[in-house]
Design a protein around this motif. Structure first.
Motif, PDB file in Angstrom:
ATOM      1  N   LEU A  75       0.832  -1.212   0.000  1.00 39.42           N
ATOM      2  CA  LEU A  75       0.000   0.000   0.000  1.00 39.42           C
ATOM      3  C   LEU A  75       0.864   1.258   0.000  1.00 39.42           C
ATOM      4  O   LEU A  75       0.574   2.218  -0.729  1.00 39.42           O
ATOM      5  CB  LEU A  75      -0.931   0.002   1.211  1.00 39.42           C
ATOM      6  CG  LEU A  75      -2.073  -1.025   1.194  1.00 39.42           C
ATOM      7  CD1 LEU A  75      -2.763  -1.081   2.560  1.00 39.42           C
ATOM      8  CD2 LEU A  75      -3.093  -0.698   0.106  1.00 39.42           C
ATOM      9  N   LEU A  76       1.932   1.250   0.779  1.00 46.48           N
ATOM     10  CA  LEU A  76       2.828   2.411   0.820  1.00 46.48           C
ATOM     11  C   LEU A  76       3.578   2.580  -0.500  1.00 46.48           C
ATOM     12  O   LEU A  76       3.836   3.704  -0.947  1.00 46.48           O
ATOM     13  CB  LEU A  76       3.821   2.278   1.979  1.00 46.48           C
ATOM     14  CG  LEU A  76       3.215   2.345   3.393  1.00 46.48           C
ATOM     15  CD1 LEU A  76       4.261   2.042   4.449  1.00 46.48           C
ATOM     16  CD2 LEU A  76       2.578   3.708   3.652  1.00 46.48           C
ATOM     17  N   ALA A  77       3.922   1.451  -1.136  1.00 47.09           N
ATOM     18  CA  ALA A  77       4.660   1.515  -2.406  1.00 47.09           C
ATOM     19  C   ALA A  77       3.771   1.970  -3.556  1.00 47.09           C
ATOM     20  O   ALA A  77       4.165   2.787  -4.385  1.00 47.09           O
ATOM     21  CB  ALA A  77       5.264   0.143  -2.712  1.00 47.09           C
ATOM     22  N   GLU A  78       2.547   1.445  -3.621  1.00 51.03           N
ATOM     23  CA  GLU A  78       1.656   1.706  -4.753  1.00 51.03           C
ATOM     24  C   GLU A  78       0.849   2.994  -4.606  1.00 51.03           C
ATOM     25  O   GLU A  78       0.412   3.578  -5.582  1.00 51.03           O
ATOM     26  CB  GLU A  78       0.694   0.528  -4.949  1.00 51.03           C
ATOM     27  CG  GLU A  78       1.327  -0.727  -5.520  1.00 51.03           C
ATOM     28  CD  GLU A  78       1.692  -0.559  -6.981  1.00 51.03           C
ATOM     29  OE1 GLU A  78       0.810  -0.641  -7.856  1.00 51.03           O
ATOM     30  OE2 GLU A  78       2.890  -0.335  -7.248  1.00 51.03           O
ATOM     31  N   LYS A  79       0.597   3.399  -3.361  1.00 51.00           N
ATOM     32  CA  LYS A  79      -0.223   4.603  -3.090  1.00 51.00           C
ATOM     33  C   LYS A  79      -1.525   4.611  -3.918  1.00 51.00           C
ATOM     34  O   LYS A  79      -1.779   5.521  -4.701  1.00 51.00           O
ATOM     35  CB  LYS A  79       0.571   5.874  -3.376  1.00 51.00           C
ATOM     36  CG  LYS A  79       1.791   6.036  -2.477  1.00 51.00           C
ATOM     37  CD  LYS A  79       2.564   7.287  -2.830  1.00 51.00           C
ATOM     38  CE  LYS A  79       3.723   7.510  -1.853  1.00 51.00           C
ATOM     39  NZ  LYS A  79       4.697   6.371  -1.833  1.00 51.00           N
ATOM     40  N   PRO A  80      -2.348   3.555  -3.756  1.00 52.48           N
ATOM     41  CA  PRO A  80      -3.584   3.472  -4.557  1.00 52.48           C
ATOM     42  C   PRO A  80      -4.545   4.610  -4.241  1.00 52.48           C
ATOM     43  O   PRO A  80      -4.662   5.027  -3.084  1.00 52.48           O
ATOM     44  CB  PRO A  80      -4.181   2.121  -4.159  1.00 52.48           C
ATOM     45  CG  PRO A  80      -3.578   1.801  -2.826  1.00 52.48           C
ATOM     46  CD  PRO A  80      -2.230   2.430  -2.805  1.00 52.48           C
TER      47      PRO A  80
END
Length: 397
Positions: free
Chosen positions: A252-257
């Motif tokens: 979630l932190l990497a992709e920032k959806p």
């Protein structure tokens, strides 16, 4: 080459077209272009089209146009006093969503009749003479038996997500509704998947006691648009079972959806995932079959509007719900049934958009993912977390 269809050429009412424009819907989808004329003709119809292709408006637009026409052609004192359209949905969420979609394009009175909500209030709503009723099968049957719903003026019966409605757990209620209305009532069934047994069962329901058929049930099968292949990027992230929630946090932190829907097949895992993400500072909410009805509605409404960005759910929400702008679907396990995989993934890339489907799985689940990849003809990209980003695994030369 045939001329491209428009809502106007399909004879959808101008009032509805104007409301569609306000929602940035300007052109009919393939299923709408083919189903709307057949429904206008009064044909009973079973139609199948992939998730996210606009099946609800395919039946709602012509049926609402018919109601508007009927209301305009009669004097105020002789308008219909009983429901003209009954829409049946397998879940509270889908029935509520259908009502919301109707409300977005029309002020035609619509009543929501679902289980788990006070029946007394629903009886009061029926006294207001709604032209459309939408609900779940058990509650609709209950209200029919209490003689609170009159079907004398019913023009159309719609089964949305028809395959779910005639699955063993709902079949008796659904068929009781189908058989309770006159044989000449227009029957419309829509789903992403319609089996031959479903076709046979619903077609047989239109046959009268003398063996004749009042209305033949036509079928419409739209060729797949390959949404799963063409508009969804499929990623695989390996994680041991004990590390999955922390891996999810990092993803979630990497992709920032912009909006993420997270699935787990284990009902008791929903709250566990939510509590651990919140502990780590990630704001999210949970939704499962035991969530109280009003809370479920509130959560879905806020997720739809964008007030909630991250929602963790059991497979309760994997079918039928049309939530706009879901950028990422994240599956915390591989479902036992590949149809569930398809319906989960299909919550993203709706209405022509693109999206990302990520499976976080252990060794066994990755083998299962590889099997589904081959069977469905997908391309799955393995990814690893490296310096806060999802990247391709490093392969030494």
């Amino acid at each position: 080459m045939s001329e491209k269809q428009t809502f106007d050429s399909l004879k959808v009412s101008e009032k509805l077209i104007e409301k569609l424009r306000e929602s940035n819907i300007t052109e009919p989808t393939a299923v709408q272009a083919q189903a709307i004329p057949l429904i206008f003709e009064g044909k009973s119809l079973l139609f199948q089209s992939e998730t996210g292709t606009g099946k609800t408006y395919a039946y709602v637009l012509p049926l609402l146009t018919k109601i508007e026409s009927a209301e305009n052609s009669v004097s105020e004192g002789t308008a219909a006093k009983t429901p003209q359209i009954m829409i049946v949905a397998p879940t509270f969420e889908l029935a509520s969503q259908i009502k919301t979609q109707i409300k977005a394009v029309s002020d035609i009175k619509t009543a929501l009749l679902i289980g788990g909500a006070p029946i007394k209030r629903q009886v009061e709503n029926l006294k207001e003479k709604p032209a459309v009723i939408a609900g779940t099968p058990a509650r609709l049957v209950e209200l029919l038996k209490l003689k609170k719903i009159k079907t004398d003026g019913l023009k159309a019966l719609v089964l949305d997500e028809a395959d779910r409605l005639i699955a063993p757990e709902l079949r008796d209620f659904t068929m009781e509704l189908v058989n309770s209305v006159k044989k000449q009532v227009q029957l419309i069934a829509a789903s992403a998947t319609i089996t031959k047994s479903a076709q046979k069962l619903l077609s047989a329901s239109r046959i009268k006691a003398d063996g004749s058929s009042e209305t033949e049930v036509e079928t419409l099968f739209l060729p797949p648009e390959d949404v799963l292949k063409k508009r969804i990027t499929h990623l695989a992230v390996f994680a041991e079972r004990r590390d999955k929630i922390d891996t999810l946090r990092k993803v979630l932190l990497a992709e920032k959806p912009s909006k993420a829907l997270i699935f787990t097949g284990k009902l008791n895992q929903v709250e566990n995932i939510v509590s651990k993400l919140k502990y780590k500072g990630i704001e999210c909410y949970g939704l499962h079959a035991k969530t109280e009805k009003t809370e479920r509605k509130s959560i879905i409404d806020r997720f739809r509007s964008g007030k909630i960005k991250t929602l963790v759910t059991s497979d309760l929400a994997s079918r039928g719900l049309d939530i706009p702008e879901i950028s990422h679907v994240i599956q915390m396990d591989m479902p036992s049934n590949e149809d569930f995989f398809v319906h989960r993934a299909g919550r993203t890339a709706r209405a022509g958009k693109t999206g990302t489907n990520i499976v976080i799985g252990d060794e066994y689940e990755m083998k299962n993912y590889a099997r589904i990849e081959k069977k469905l003809g997908l391309t799955v990209y393995p990814k690893v977390l490296f310096k806060g980003k999802l990247t391709a695994p490093f392969v030494p030369e």
